[in-house]
Design a protein around this motif. Structure first.
Motif, PDB file in Angstrom:
ATOM      1  N   LEU A  77       0.890  -1.319  -0.087  1.00  0.00           N
ATOM      2  CA  LEU A  77       0.188   0.151   0.028  1.00  0.00           C
ATOM      3  C   LEU A  77       0.986   1.297  -0.020  1.00  0.00           C
ATOM      4  N   GLY A  78       1.923   1.181   0.584  1.00  0.00           N
ATOM      5  CA  GLY A  78       3.076   2.355   0.637  1.00  0.00           C
ATOM      6  C   GLY A  78       3.920   2.591  -0.556  1.00  0.00           C
ATOM      7  N   HIS A  79       3.740   1.488  -1.473  1.00  0.00           N
ATOM      8  CA  HIS A  79       4.599   1.448  -2.637  1.00  0.00           C
ATOM      9  C   HIS A  79       4.071   2.633  -3.621  1.00  0.00           C
ATOM     10  N   PRO A  80       5.013   3.444  -4.313  1.00  0.00           N
ATOM     11  CA  PRO A  80       4.630   4.620  -4.967  1.00  0.00           C
ATOM     12  C   PRO A  80       4.009   4.269  -6.412  1.00  0.00           C
ATOM     13  N   ARG A  81       4.223   3.071  -6.642  1.00  0.00           N
ATOM     14  CA  ARG A  81       3.473   2.590  -7.992  1.00  0.00           C
ATOM     15  C   ARG A  81       2.280   1.490  -7.613  1.00  0.00           C
ATOM     16  N   VAL A  82       1.624   1.850  -6.511  1.00  0.00           N
ATOM     17  CA  VAL A  82       0.324   1.117  -6.212  1.00  0.00           C
ATOM     18  C   VAL A  82      -0.624   2.167  -5.846  1.00  0.00           C
ATOM     19  N   GLN A  83      -1.625   2.115  -6.270  1.00  0.00           N
ATOM     20  CA  GLN A  83      -2.902   2.944  -5.984  1.00  0.00           C
ATOM     21  C   GLN A  83      -3.989   2.137  -5.590  1.00  0.00           C
ATOM     22  N   ALA A  84      -4.496   2.509  -4.191  1.00  0.00           N
ATOM     23  CA  ALA A  84      -5.702   1.872  -3.623  1.00  0.00           C
ATOM     24  C   ALA A  84      -6.602   2.822  -3.224  1.00  0.00           C
ATOM     25  N   LEU A  96     -13.943  -1.209  -3.532  1.00  0.00           N
ATOM     26  CA  LEU A  96     -12.382  -1.400  -3.537  1.00  0.00           C
ATOM     27  C   LEU A  96     -11.724  -1.314  -4.900  1.00  0.00           C
ATOM     28  N   LEU A  97     -10.555  -0.538  -5.126  1.00  0.00           N
ATOM     29  CA  LEU A  97      -9.965  -0.584  -6.217  1.00  0.00           C
ATOM     30  C   LEU A  97      -8.472  -0.333  -5.925  1.00  0.00           C
ATOM     31  N   GLU A  98      -7.873  -1.515  -6.582  1.00  0.00           N
ATOM     32  CA  GLU A  98      -6.396  -1.517  -6.469  1.00  0.00           C
ATOM     33  C   GLU A  98      -5.673  -1.468  -7.845  1.00  0.00           C
ATOM     34  N   LEU A  99      -4.859  -0.671  -8.064  1.00  0.00           N
ATOM     35  CA  LEU A  99      -4.262  -0.538  -9.423  1.00  0.00           C
ATOM     36  C   LEU A  99      -2.888  -0.577  -9.148  1.00  0.00           C
ATOM     37  N   ASP A 100      -2.102  -1.845  -9.717  1.00  0.00           N
ATOM     38  CA  ASP A 100      -0.681  -1.996  -9.411  1.00  0.00           C
ATOM     39  C   ASP A 100       0.306  -1.742 -10.849  1.00  0.00           C
ATOM     40  N   PHE A 101       1.078  -0.687 -10.752  1.00  0.00           N
ATOM     41  CA  PHE A 101       1.770  -0.478 -11.931  1.00  0.00           C
ATOM     42  C   PHE A 101       3.469  -0.692 -11.745  1.00  0.00           C
ATOM     43  N   ARG A 102       3.692  -1.681 -10.703  1.00  0.00           N
ATOM     44  CA  ARG A 102       4.896  -2.079 -10.704  1.00  0.00           C
ATOM     45  C   ARG A 102       5.706  -2.779 -11.764  1.00  0.00           C
ATOM     46  N   GLU A 103       4.995  -3.145 -12.558  1.00  0.00           N
ATOM     47  CA  GLU A 103       5.764  -4.022 -13.655  1.00  0.00           C
ATOM     48  C   GLU A 103       5.612  -3.031 -14.953  1.00  0.00           C
ATOM     49  N   THR A 106       2.929  -1.652 -17.467  1.00  0.00           N
ATOM     50  CA  THR A 106       1.807  -2.516 -17.130  1.00  0.00           C
ATOM     51  C   THR A 106       0.963  -2.000 -15.875  1.00  0.00           C
ATOM     52  N   CYS A 107      -0.233  -2.165 -16.030  1.00  0.00           N
ATOM     53  CA  CYS A 107      -0.990  -1.956 -14.826  1.00  0.00           C
ATOM     54  C   CYS A 107      -1.730  -3.115 -14.642  1.00  0.00           C
ATOM     55  N   GLU A 108      -1.670  -3.900 -13.453  1.00  0.00           N
ATOM     56  CA  GLU A 108      -2.672  -4.775 -12.994  1.00  0.00           C
ATOM     57  C   GLU A 108      -3.823  -4.212 -12.161  1.00  0.00           C
ATOM     58  N   LEU A 109      -4.820  -4.698 -12.511  1.00  0.00           N
ATOM     59  CA  LEU A 109      -5.990  -4.047 -11.659  1.00  0.00           C
ATOM     60  C   LEU A 109      -6.143  -5.458 -10.568  1.00  0.00           C
ATOM     61  N   SER A 110      -5.562  -5.080  -9.534  1.00  0.00           N
ATOM     62  CA  SER A 110      -5.317  -6.173  -8.482  1.00  0.00           C
ATOM     63  C   SER A 110      -6.291  -6.533  -7.764  1.00  0.00           C
ATOM     64  N   PHE A 111      -7.237  -5.637  -7.373  1.00  0.00           N
ATOM     65  CA  PHE A 111      -8.649  -5.809  -6.647  1.00  0.00           C
ATOM     66  C   PHE A 111      -9.712  -4.685  -6.898  1.00  0.00           C
ATOM     67  N   GLN A 138      -1.625   6.637 -17.083  1.00  0.00           N
ATOM     68  CA  GLN A 138      -0.103   6.491 -17.001  1.00  0.00           C
ATOM     69  C   GLN A 138       0.500   5.975 -18.213  1.00  0.00           C
ATOM     70  N   PRO A 139       1.814   6.035 -18.595  1.00  0.00           N
ATOM     71  CA  PRO A 139       2.432   5.455 -19.835  1.00  0.00           C
ATOM     72  C   PRO A 139       2.330   3.919 -19.836  1.00  0.00           C
ATOM     73  N   ILE A 140       1.254   3.252 -20.119  1.00  0.00           N
ATOM     74  CA  ILE A 140       1.053   1.670 -20.039  1.00  0.00           C
ATOM     75  C   ILE A 140       0.621   1.433 -21.381  1.00  0.00           C
ATOM     76  N   SER A 141       1.291   0.239 -21.804  1.00  0.00           N
ATOM     77  CA  SER A 141       0.462  -0.585 -22.993  1.00  0.00           C
ATOM     78  C   SER A 141      -0.037  -1.936 -22.762  1.00  0.00           C
ATOM     79  N   ARG A 142      -0.501  -1.972 -21.197  1.00  0.00           N
ATOM     80  CA  ARG A 142      -1.232  -3.011 -20.844  1.00  0.00           C
ATOM     81  C   ARG A 142      -1.834  -2.918 -19.850  1.00  0.00           C
ATOM     82  N   LEU A 143      -3.222  -3.187 -19.628  1.00  0.00           N
ATOM     83  CA  LEU A 143      -3.898  -3.330 -18.534  1.00  0.00           C
ATOM     84  C   LEU A 143      -4.718  -4.631 -18.311  1.00  0.00           C
TER      85      LEU A 143
END
Length: 153
Positions: A77-84, A96-103, A106-111, A138-143
């Motif tokens: 939750l504290g990671h700068p590339r994770v949005q919850a 609840l919405l969680e987006l993970d941009f660590r890859e 890429t953005c993973e719709l985590s939750f 964000q500058p992604i090519s895959r969600l």
């Protein structure tokens, strides 16, 4: 008798079919059908996140964040590339919405989910549209997202 594609399970276990979905370009923007909502950041608030995770996920047997220790959840939750976020109606957390941009790129719709009382009221469409909009800001090519046969249809 063995049937192709089926696996016997030991007693006390549950099977789930996992499906992966992905987008490689943003869709046309959609205006929200209603304005009486907001998103509240859950960054750094593990207790609130965990309470909402339980409310949203318990009917669907979500467990990963419940059994995760506080340090691990805090690092995510504290990671700068994770949005919850908590979806709120009249100040109450209902989704609840969680987006993970660590890859990279890429953005993973985590939750993604709604509290039981919010299901069937149009909130899922609003939250998904917002998830897609925020991801493609964000500058992604895959969600991408994965779901399973235990989740709400």
């Amino acid at each position: 008798m063995k049937i192709s594609g089926y696996t016997d399970l030991p007693p006390g276990t549950i099977a789930a079919v996992v499906t992966y979905l992905e987008m490689h370009a943003p869709p046309a923007p959609r205006p929200p059908p209603r304005q009486d909502w907001s998103l509240a950041s859950l960054k750094g608030d593990a207790a609130r996140y965990r309470a909402l995770f339980r409310r949203v996920g318990e009917p669907w047997l979500w467990f990963s964040r419940v059994v995760m220790d506080d340090a691990m959840l805090g690092s995510i939750l504290g990671h700068p590339r994770v949005q919850a976020y908590a979806l709120q109606e009249n100040g109450l957390d209902i989704g609840l919405l969680e987006l993970d941009f660590r890859e990279p790129r890429t953005c993973e719709l985590s939750f993604f989910g709604l509290a039981p009382e919010a299901i069937g009221c149009g909130w899922g469409r609003i939250l998904m549209n917002e998830a897609i909009r925020r991801a493609w800001e964000q500058p992604i090519s895959r969600l991408w997202v994965h779901t399973c046969s235990l989740d709400h249809p």
